[in-house]
Design a protein around this motif. Structure first.
Motif, PDB file in Angstrom:
ATOM      1  N   GLY A  55       0.789  -1.237   0.000  1.00  0.00           N
ATOM      2  CA  GLY A  55       0.000   0.000   0.000  1.00  0.00           C
ATOM      3  C   GLY A  55       0.814   1.276   0.000  1.00  0.00           C
ATOM      4  N   ASP A  56       2.127   1.180  -0.123  1.00  0.00           N
ATOM      5  CA  ASP A  56       2.983   2.368  -0.129  1.00  0.00           C
ATOM      6  C   ASP A  56       3.276   2.782  -1.571  1.00  0.00           C
ATOM      7  OD1 ASP A  56       4.836   4.380   0.234  1.00  0.00           O
ATOM      8  OD2 ASP A  56       5.985   3.290   1.743  1.00  0.00           O
ATOM      9  N   PHE A  57       2.351   3.521  -2.161  1.00  0.00           N
ATOM     10  CA  PHE A  57       2.499   3.912  -3.566  1.00  0.00           C
ATOM     11  C   PHE A  57       3.478   5.059  -3.745  1.00  0.00           C
ATOM     12  CE2 PHE A  57      -1.724   1.910  -3.300  1.00  0.00           C
ATOM     13  CZ  PHE A  57      -1.406   0.784  -4.037  1.00  0.00           C
ATOM     14  N   MET A 130       2.050  10.549 -15.150  1.00  0.00           N
ATOM     15  CA  MET A 130       2.789  10.170 -13.949  1.00  0.00           C
ATOM     16  C   MET A 130       4.300  10.350 -14.089  1.00  0.00           C
ATOM     17  SD  MET A 130       1.193   9.409 -11.265  1.00  0.00           S
ATOM     18  CE  MET A 130      -0.241   8.706 -10.555  1.00  0.00           C
ATOM     19  N   ARG A 131       4.829  10.088 -15.254  1.00  0.00           N
ATOM     20  CA  ARG A 131       6.269  10.231 -15.436  1.00  0.00           C
ATOM     21  C   ARG A 131       6.683  11.670 -15.164  1.00  0.00           C
ATOM     22  NH1 ARG A 131       9.363  13.314 -17.322  1.00  0.00           N
ATOM     23  NH2 ARG A 131      11.458  12.750 -17.776  1.00  0.00           N
ATOM     24  N   LYS A 142      -0.676  12.927  -0.484  1.00  0.00           N
ATOM     25  CA  LYS A 142      -2.057  12.463  -0.675  1.00  0.00           C
ATOM     26  C   LYS A 142      -2.282  11.951  -2.099  1.00  0.00           C
ATOM     27  CE  LYS A 142      -6.828  13.897  -0.014  1.00  0.00           C
ATOM     28  NZ  LYS A 142      -7.738  14.975   0.369  1.00  0.00           N
ATOM     29  N   GLN A 143      -1.685  12.609  -3.077  1.00  0.00           N
ATOM     30  CA  GLN A 143      -1.855  12.180  -4.463  1.00  0.00           C
ATOM     31  C   GLN A 143      -1.209  10.815  -4.732  1.00  0.00           C
ATOM     32  OE1 GLN A 143      -0.403  15.993  -5.948  1.00  0.00           O
ATOM     33  NE2 GLN A 143      -2.261  16.133  -7.209  1.00  0.00           N
ATOM     34  N   PHE A 144      -0.203  10.471  -3.942  1.00  0.00           N
ATOM     35  CA  PHE A 144       0.397   9.149  -4.082  1.00  0.00           C
ATOM     36  C   PHE A 144      -0.537   8.058  -3.559  1.00  0.00           C
ATOM     37  CE2 PHE A 144       4.618  11.143  -4.685  1.00  0.00           C
ATOM     38  CZ  PHE A 144       5.092  10.344  -5.699  1.00  0.00           C
ATOM     39  N   GLN A 145      -1.599   8.426  -2.868  1.00  0.00           N
ATOM     40  CA  GLN A 145      -2.586   7.459  -2.380  1.00  0.00           C
ATOM     41  C   GLN A 145      -3.877   7.519  -3.193  1.00  0.00           C
ATOM     42  OE1 GLN A 145      -1.605   5.105  -0.313  1.00  0.00           O
ATOM     43  NE2 GLN A 145       0.358   6.161  -0.337  1.00  0.00           N
ATOM     44  N   SER A 146      -3.836   8.182  -4.345  1.00  0.00           N
ATOM     45  CA  SER A 146      -5.029   8.337  -5.190  1.00  0.00           C
ATOM     46  C   SER A 146      -5.274   7.088  -6.028  1.00  0.00           C
ATOM     47  CB  SER A 146      -4.844   9.539  -6.121  1.00  0.00           C
ATOM     48  OG  SER A 146      -3.835   9.246  -7.096  1.00  0.00           O
ATOM     49  N   TYR A 151      -3.770   2.840 -10.007  1.00  0.00           N
ATOM     50  CA  TYR A 151      -3.846   2.332 -11.383  1.00  0.00           C
ATOM     51  C   TYR A 151      -2.446   2.239 -11.995  1.00  0.00           C
ATOM     52  CZ  TYR A 151      -5.261   1.470 -16.134  1.00  0.00           C
ATOM     53  OH  TYR A 151      -5.424   0.889 -17.365  1.00  0.00           O
ATOM     54  N   THR A 152      -1.632   3.260 -11.783  1.00  0.00           N
ATOM     55  CA  THR A 152      -0.287   3.273 -12.358  1.00  0.00           C
ATOM     56  C   THR A 152       0.537   2.091 -11.840  1.00  0.00           C
ATOM     57  OG1 THR A 152      -0.383   5.680 -12.555  1.00  0.00           O
ATOM     58  CG2 THR A 152       1.802   4.654 -12.671  1.00  0.00           C
TER      59      THR A 152
END
Length: 194
Positions: A55-57, A130-131, A142-146, A151-152
């Protein structure tokens, strides 16, 4: 993609994490059999994919997105395409991921839908981008948990598995054998008594 990640991927990942223990050796087997992952980048892929399963995106994508860009460049080289340009001063500059995906050899060897997905997820201003967002530090914690981040990560896992021909065949054989046995058992139940 956003809706798909909310409905399908989020639920699937939750189910996997609640019912199974994903071990590094399982992910390593996928990564080591994936021809899209350069041999000298396997550890980064394994660590990034494992971070996603936990869960650590933030960690997962910070590791994986640059590696995917490298994999795309390596693919272009395999297709006989240059990944560097000479600027006006005669200095070599690396082509952007989007430019590499536009090269004839790459477009010839990759499915059109897959190319569109790569562009949408990684380098299109009309997609997740994302790149660019990760390379330039544009994502907040927060956006890293979106769902876009989810999906990425999932898409990168899918890419690894897509290029794992031998492993896919072995898994299909196992699944087909199990399905055959299941249906054979059901067919026996449906046979009327003589």
């Amino acid at each position: 993609m956003g809706y798909f990640s909310q409905i399908m991927i989020g639920n699937t990942l939750h189910y996997i994490r609640s019912k199974f223990k994903v071990e590094e050796k399982d992910i390593r087997e996928i990564v080591e059999n994936s021809i899209i992952v350069p041999e000298d980048r396997r550890e980064a892929y394994v660590k990034g994919l494992m971070a996603g399963f936990s869960g650590d995106f933030l960690i997962a994508l910070s590791i994986l997105v640059p590696q995917v860009e490298n994999s795309v460049r390596e693919l272009a080289l395999e297709c006989g395409e240059p990944v560097y340009n000479l600027n006006e001063d005669g200095i070599e500059e690396i082509k952007t991921m989007h430019a590499v995906l536009e090269l004839d050899g790459v477009r010839e060897h990759l499915d059109e839908d897959f190319l569109l997905a790569l562009k949408t997820v990684f380098c299109s201003k009309f997609g997740f981008n994302m790149r660019n967002d990760i390379a330039h530090g544009l994502l907040s914690d927060k956006q890293f948990q979106s769902f876009h981040a989810l999906y990425t990560w999932w898409f990168i896992l899918k890419i690894c598995y897509m290029f794992c021909g031998k492993l896919q065949v072995e898994n299909r054989i196992k699944v087909n054998d199990k399905l055959r046995k299941l249906f054979e058992g059901k067919n026996e139940d449906c046979v009327p008594d003589a």
